[in-house]
Design a protein around this motif. Structure first.
Motif, PDB file in Angstrom:
ATOM      1  N   ARG A 141      -9.552  -0.609   7.699  1.00  0.00           N
ATOM      2  CA  ARG A 141      -9.377   0.026   6.391  1.00  0.00           C
ATOM      3  C   ARG A 141      -7.990  -0.293   5.811  1.00  0.00           C
ATOM      4  O   ARG A 141      -7.857  -0.590   4.618  1.00  0.00           O
ATOM      5  CB  ARG A 141      -9.547   1.541   6.529  1.00  0.00           C
ATOM      6  CG  ARG A 141      -9.551   2.318   5.221  1.00  0.00           C
ATOM      7  CD  ARG A 141     -10.880   2.239   4.511  1.00  0.00           C
ATOM      8  NE  ARG A 141     -11.960   2.775   5.349  1.00  0.00           N
ATOM      9  CZ  ARG A 141     -12.269   4.059   5.437  1.00  0.00           C
ATOM     10  NH1 ARG A 141     -11.580   4.954   4.729  1.00  0.00           N
ATOM     11  NH2 ARG A 141     -13.272   4.456   6.193  1.00  0.00           N
TER      12      ARG A 141
ATOM     13  N   LEU B  42      -7.212  -2.393   2.372  1.00  0.00           N
ATOM     14  CA  LEU B  42      -6.447  -1.822   1.265  1.00  0.00           C
ATOM     15  C   LEU B  42      -5.322  -2.749   0.833  1.00  0.00           C
ATOM     16  O   LEU B  42      -5.036  -2.895  -0.361  1.00  0.00           O
ATOM     17  CB  LEU B  42      -5.889  -0.460   1.681  1.00  0.00           C
ATOM     18  CG  LEU B  42      -6.896   0.695   1.742  1.00  0.00           C
ATOM     19  CD1 LEU B  42      -6.255   1.915   2.391  1.00  0.00           C
ATOM     20  CD2 LEU B  42      -7.405   1.044   0.344  1.00  0.00           C
TER      21      LEU B  42
ATOM     22  N   VAL C 224       0.860  -1.182   0.000  1.00  0.00           N
ATOM     23  CA  VAL C 224       0.000   0.000   0.000  1.00  0.00           C
ATOM     24  C   VAL C 224       0.895   1.231   0.000  1.00  0.00           C
ATOM     25  O   VAL C 224       1.827   1.333   0.814  1.00  0.00           O
ATOM     26  CB  VAL C 224      -0.934   0.015   1.233  1.00  0.00           C
ATOM     27  CG1 VAL C 224      -1.793   1.276   1.237  1.00  0.00           C
ATOM     28  CG2 VAL C 224      -1.814  -1.227   1.235  1.00  0.00           C
ATOM     29  N   ALA C 225       0.634   2.155  -0.907  1.00  0.00           N
ATOM     30  CA  ALA C 225       1.475   3.345  -1.045  1.00  0.00           C
ATOM     31  C   ALA C 225       1.490   4.145   0.249  1.00  0.00           C
ATOM     32  O   ALA C 225       0.484   4.235   0.963  1.00  0.00           O
ATOM     33  CB  ALA C 225       0.970   4.207  -2.193  1.00  0.00           C
ATOM     34  N   ARG C 226       2.646   4.737   0.532  1.00  0.00           N
ATOM     35  CA  ARG C 226       2.801   5.487   1.779  1.00  0.00           C
ATOM     36  C   ARG C 226       1.784   6.629   1.889  1.00  0.00           C
ATOM     37  O   ARG C 226       1.210   6.855   2.964  1.00  0.00           O
ATOM     38  CB  ARG C 226       4.232   6.030   1.860  1.00  0.00           C
ATOM     39  CG  ARG C 226       4.488   6.991   2.993  1.00  0.00           C
ATOM     40  CD  ARG C 226       4.270   6.383   4.389  1.00  0.00           C
ATOM     41  NE  ARG C 226       4.305   7.435   5.382  1.00  0.00           N
ATOM     42  CZ  ARG C 226       5.437   7.919   5.913  1.00  0.00           C
ATOM     43  NH1 ARG C 226       6.611   7.423   5.538  1.00  0.00           N
ATOM     44  NH2 ARG C 226       5.390   8.884   6.811  1.00  0.00           N
ATOM     45  N   ASP C 227       1.520   7.334   0.806  1.00  0.00           N
ATOM     46  CA  ASP C 227       0.576   8.441   0.900  1.00  0.00           C
ATOM     47  C   ASP C 227      -0.837   7.951   1.188  1.00  0.00           C
ATOM     48  O   ASP C 227      -1.630   8.637   1.843  1.00  0.00           O
ATOM     49  CB  ASP C 227       0.606   9.303  -0.361  1.00  0.00           C
ATOM     50  CG  ASP C 227       0.325   8.515  -1.629  1.00  0.00           C
ATOM     51  OD1 ASP C 227       0.262   7.276  -1.565  1.00  0.00           O
ATOM     52  OD2 ASP C 227       0.173   9.140  -2.697  1.00  0.00           O
ATOM     53  N   THR C 228      -1.161   6.723   0.741  1.00  0.00           N
ATOM     54  CA  THR C 228      -2.471   6.146   1.042  1.00  0.00           C
ATOM     55  C   THR C 228      -2.566   5.778   2.524  1.00  0.00           C
ATOM     56  O   THR C 228      -3.593   6.006   3.167  1.00  0.00           O
ATOM     57  CB  THR C 228      -2.723   4.906   0.172  1.00  0.00           C
ATOM     58  OG1 THR C 228      -2.636   5.268  -1.208  1.00  0.00           O
ATOM     59  CG2 THR C 228      -4.086   4.302   0.452  1.00  0.00           C
TER      60      THR C 228
ATOM     61  N   GLU D   5      -3.053   8.910   4.446  1.00  0.00           N
ATOM     62  CA  GLU D   5      -4.411   9.435   4.298  1.00  0.00           C
ATOM     63  C   GLU D   5      -5.381   8.738   5.249  1.00  0.00           C
ATOM     64  O   GLU D   5      -6.230   9.381   5.879  1.00  0.00           O
ATOM     65  CB  GLU D   5      -4.863   9.261   2.848  1.00  0.00           C
ATOM     66  CG  GLU D   5      -6.261   9.794   2.564  1.00  0.00           C
ATOM     67  CD  GLU D   5      -6.670   9.589   1.111  1.00  0.00           C
ATOM     68  OE1 GLU D   5      -7.866   9.779   0.812  1.00  0.00           O
ATOM     69  OE2 GLU D   5      -5.798   9.217   0.298  1.00  0.00           O
ATOM     70  N   VAL D   6      -5.247   7.424   5.364  1.00  0.00           N
ATOM     71  CA  VAL D   6      -6.136   6.674   6.266  1.00  0.00           C
ATOM     72  C   VAL D   6      -5.838   7.021   7.719  1.00  0.00           C
ATOM     73  O   VAL D   6      -6.752   7.232   8.526  1.00  0.00           O
ATOM     74  CB  VAL D   6      -5.985   5.163   6.027  1.00  0.00           C
ATOM     75  CG1 VAL D   6      -6.798   4.372   7.052  1.00  0.00           C
ATOM     76  CG2 VAL D   6      -6.430   4.794   4.614  1.00  0.00           C
TER      77      VAL D   6
END
Length: 481
Positions: free
Chosen positions: A217, A221, A196-200, A203-204
């Protein structure tokens, strides 16, 4: 000001793996996550052993400057136990585990870390990674040989340089941090951080306020991204008990240590040790039924009926973790067995035992040879039909070599109009041996070596999570951020 962790723990086996080698724990004062390695050699045993050793720290008996030493002592004791397990059962050789543990005392948080699992801190609207991977790729980044971006897709990014293996030189990094109300901690296995991308992730962490919903969540993902590895997530928010009501002190245990998968694969279910701990807490305190899935809070302060209930619950968790570790040990034992059988007209080597338990198959094909079953004497064909059991991979490879010899002798006999028969291991083909017949797949069998035997098939690649030779440990002095 009374501090508490508002916490949740979730784990999922992932999209490919057949067993969960991660173990996670979330409690009033302790957040911990271990990612076992060694595959069927005992990664699940390693992670659950370490987590079980730390559980009793989730108590109010340890405080102040004793916290750092107490955590370090427990980790050393757990690592020693791993070494004893390997000595008692050499088949466990090669197992190991990463570890991240956060132990809170009032507003101080002690962080212990070894391996490539990661910890993040959310503070003032920003997310910061507070651990550095002990990995081969991280060393390349530190040396300036590759960039951090390149490291994310490097083919050797899973090679670790420091983990707990039972060796006396295994030493975690230890840091003391100053906690603040509103801080959020995330610790996770690479099943999340690698897929899972770091920015995602950021965001969570920033956008979902409830720890349980946040953990759910993140796991979802990772699964949506097709994560083949186990995924374990532990989230803990540092809150002020004067402003947040504490419904329970129920700890949560997930992964190899305690939890079998529910329908969603991410939440504890009523048959888990966490649920048993909940029942014990209710009986001791006279409280109402609690949902085993909700996240929990713990209050700060001296021992009380709630504290006593917590210690009783922790004792149940320890016992359950030990039992769970035993169950996984039995499964791991089955996966260290080997047998030979016919598959698709050729001889194949299988890992496991030739049994099924309901929908679970306890074996899988390790590799297929080019030995045609029809080339073997009838007695060998009958044995393969029933399965030829062997003790280990070495014995399996030796038996493959024996079957190659028998197949070669049969081909020679048939080419000269003779009956196929079993030959001794000293047999060598006379001069003028005809060329081997092709295998059923159309791939010619290997030509015999001068000794009359064919080379063994290449071994399957070693597990990518196997630790490489450890670098000399560095000593990290406690600092306050």
């Amino acid at each position: 000001m009374p501090f508490a962790f508002h916490f949740a723990a979730r784990s999922d086996v992932g999209m490919v793996r057949s067993n969960n080698e991660d173990s996670g724990y979330a409690g009033p004062r302790l957040l911990a996550m271990a990612d076992g390695m060694g595959g069927h050699a005992g990664g699940d045993v390693a992670s659950s052993t370490v987590i079980a050793s730390l559980v009793e720290l989730d108590d109010d008996a340890v405080s102040g400057r004793e916290v750092s030493q107490a955590l370090l002592d427990r980790i050393h004791a757990a690592n020693t136990e791993l070494g004893e397990q390997v000595r008692d059962d050499p088949r466990l050789d090669g197992m190991g585990t990463t570890l991240i543990a956060l132990l809170r005392s009032h507003d101080k948080v002690v962080l212990a870390h070894i391996g490539d699992s990661r910890a993040f801190l959310v503070r003032d609207g920003a997310v910061t990674q507070i651990t550095k991977d002990h990995s081969f790729v991280q060393n390349l980044v530190d040396e300036g040989r590759i960039s951090a971006t390149d490291a994310q897709t490097h083919p050797q990014r899973s090679l670790v340089t420091r983990v707990l293996t039972g060796d006396a030189h295994d030493e975690p990094d230890l840091v003391v941090r100053q906690g603040r109300i509103g801080d959020r901690y995330l610790i996770c296995s690479d099943g999340l951080s690698d897929y899972v991308a770091r920015d995602t992730i950021d965001e969570v962490l920033l956008g979902v306020s409830d720890p349980g919903e946040c953990a759910d969540r993140l796991v979802a993902l990772a699964l949506r991204a097709g994560a083949p590895d186990n995924v374990t997530v532990v989230v803990g928010d540092l809150v002020d008990l004067n402003k947040v009501r504490a419904p329970s002190t129920l700890p949560e245990v997930v992964g190899a240590a305690a939890v079998r998968r529910s329908g969603s694969g991410t939440r504890p279910i009523p048959t888990t040790p966490a649920a048993k701990a909940a029942a014990l807490t209710k009986a001791a305190t006279g409280g109402e039924d609690d949902d085993a899935d909700h996240v929990t809070l713990a209050e700060e302060g001296p021992s009380s009926r709630r504290g006593i209930a917590l210690r009783l619950a922790a004792a149940v968790v320890v016992a359950a973790v030990v039992l769970a570790g035993g169950s996984y040990a039995a499964y791991a034992w089955s996966q260290r067995q080997y047998f030979l059988a016919a598959s698709g007209g050729v001889v194949s080597v299988y890992r496991g035992v030739d049994q099924t338990l309901g929908p679970i198959t306890l074996s899988h094909e390790e590799y297929a040879t080019t030995i045609a079953v029809d080339d073997l004497p009838s007695s060998y064909q009958e044995s393969l039909e029933a399965g030829i059991g062997v003790a280990n991979r070495g014995d399996a490879d030796a038996r493959v070599q024996e079957l190659r010899l028998q197949a070669e002798a049969c081909r020679y006999a048939r080419a000269h109009g003779e009956a196929c028969r079993t030959v001794p291991s000293t047999w060598t083909p006379p001069t003028g041996t005809p060329s081997p017949t092709p295998s059923p797949t159309g791939t010619p069998s290997p030509s015999p070596s001068p000794s009359g035997t064919s080379p063994l098939p290449s071994a399957t690649p070693a597990a990518s999570r196997a630790p490489v030779t450890p670098l000399p440990p560095t000593t990290t002095a406690p600092v306050t951020s």
